[in-house]
Motif scaffolding. Structure first.
Motif, short mmCIF file in Angstrom:
data_model
loop_
_atom_site.label_atom_id
_atom_site.label_comp_id
_atom_site.label_asym_id
_atom_site.label_seq_id
_atom_site.Cartn_x
_atom_site.Cartn_y
_atom_site.Cartn_z
N GLU A 1 0.85 -1.19 0.00
CA GLU A 1 0.00 0.00 0.00
C GLU A 1 0.89 1.24 0.00
O GLU A 1 2.00 1.20 0.49
CB GLU A 1 -0.92 0.02 1.22
CG GLU A 1 -1.89 -1.14 1.28
CD GLU A 1 -2.77 -1.07 2.52
OE1 GLU A 1 -3.47 -0.05 2.70
OE2 GLU A 1 -2.74 -2.01 3.31
N VAL A 2 0.37 2.32 -0.54
CA VAL A 2 1.14 3.57 -0.58
C VAL A 2 0.22 4.75 -0.36
O VAL A 2 -0.94 4.75 -0.77
CB VAL A 2 1.90 3.72 -1.93
CG1 VAL A 2 0.94 3.79 -3.09
CG2 VAL A 2 2.82 4.91 -1.91
N GLY A 3 0.76 5.75 0.31
CA GLY A 3 0.07 7.03 0.47
C GLY A 3 1.02 8.14 0.06
O GLY A 3 2.23 7.98 0.17
N VAL A 4 0.48 9.24 -0.45
CA VAL A 4 1.33 10.35 -0.87
C VAL A 4 0.82 11.64 -0.24
O VAL A 4 -0.37 11.90 -0.21
CB VAL A 4 1.38 10.48 -2.42
CG1 VAL A 4 -0.01 10.68 -3.01
CG2 VAL A 4 2.31 11.61 -2.84
N GLU A 5 1.75 12.42 0.27
CA GLU A 5 1.43 13.72 0.85
C GLU A 5 2.33 14.76 0.19
O GLU A 5 3.54 14.56 0.07
CB GLU A 5 1.65 13.72 2.36
CG GLU A 5 1.25 15.04 3.02
CD GLU A 5 1.39 15.01 4.52
OE1 GLU A 5 0.99 15.98 5.17
OE2 GLU A 5 1.93 14.01 5.05
#
Length: 211
Positions: free
Chosen positions: A64-68
């Motif tokens: 899983e990946v999140g980007v900010e």
């Protein structure tokens, strides 16, 4: 004549022994049951915009990946990734798919910007002129295939709005334009899991296993 027959028989035994050793070696390479080791996931016909095939894996334990994305005081934007069930491979890693390993590719409005092997990246202001832009982080295996779940790429997208034309001027994130959460973050609020609006798979709110 008897010694000739003995010599031929001895040579035949040696040939059989050598053949048997080679056969055993082949079986060991294939595995105890004689089958080749199973590849990671399943390759799909679907491909990304650059022609790389998707590699489908089960949702349980999938990367899983999140980007900010936040404005940098000196200009440009700071991009930070949060990953789960995933580790970044070092430069020069073997070009083969290993579960939970690989790199992230960064896109701005669908255009490739960088291949990342770390969680942080500085996005130059020249790549995001005045207006609203979609910044997407997508996870890839080391062989170049796209990690995917349910036929969708493992990715996360954040929307940023640049209000100044001057690349050196301070820019601001538009919280309302963010994909999947506030503060231009691609991770859903509270760290819950879910798909991003771009059609990819959503991401964690924190990096449990980032390298």
């Amino acid at each position: 004549m008897s010694w000739t027959r003995s010599l031929i028989a001895a040579l035949a035994v040696c040939v059989l022994l050598l053949a048997g050793s080679a056969g055993c070696g082949s079986r060991d390479a294939r595995g105890r049951d004689g089958a080749s080791p199973s590849p990671v996931g399943e390759l799909l016909d679907t491909r990304d915009q650059e022609g790389r095939p998707y590699r489908e894996v089960d949702e349980e334990g999938a990367p899983e990946v999140g980007v900010e994305v936040t404005p940098d005081t000196g200009g440009g934007w700071g991009v930070r990734l949060a990953v789960r069930n995933f580790r970044f491979s070092p430069e020069g890693a073997d070009r083969r798919a290993t579960a939970g390993r690989g790199l992230a590719r960064l896109y701005v409005n669908g255009r490739p910007v960088a291949a990342l092997r770390t969680r942080a990246y500085h996005l130059p202001a020249r790549l995001v002129p005045r207006g609203t832009h979609q910044v997407t982080a997508r996870l890839y295996a080391d062989d170049g295939t796209v990690w995917a779940v349910d036929g969708k790429p493992v990715e996360s997208t954040a929307a940023i709005t640049v209000s100044e034309q001057d690349p050196g001027a301070a820019a601001s994130a538009d919280p309302e334009a963010a994909t999947g959460g506030p503060s231009a973050s691609g991770a859903p609020a509270g760290g819950t899991r879910g798909p991003s609006r771009s059609g990819g798979r959503g991401s964690p709110g924190g990096g449990d296993e980032a390298s």
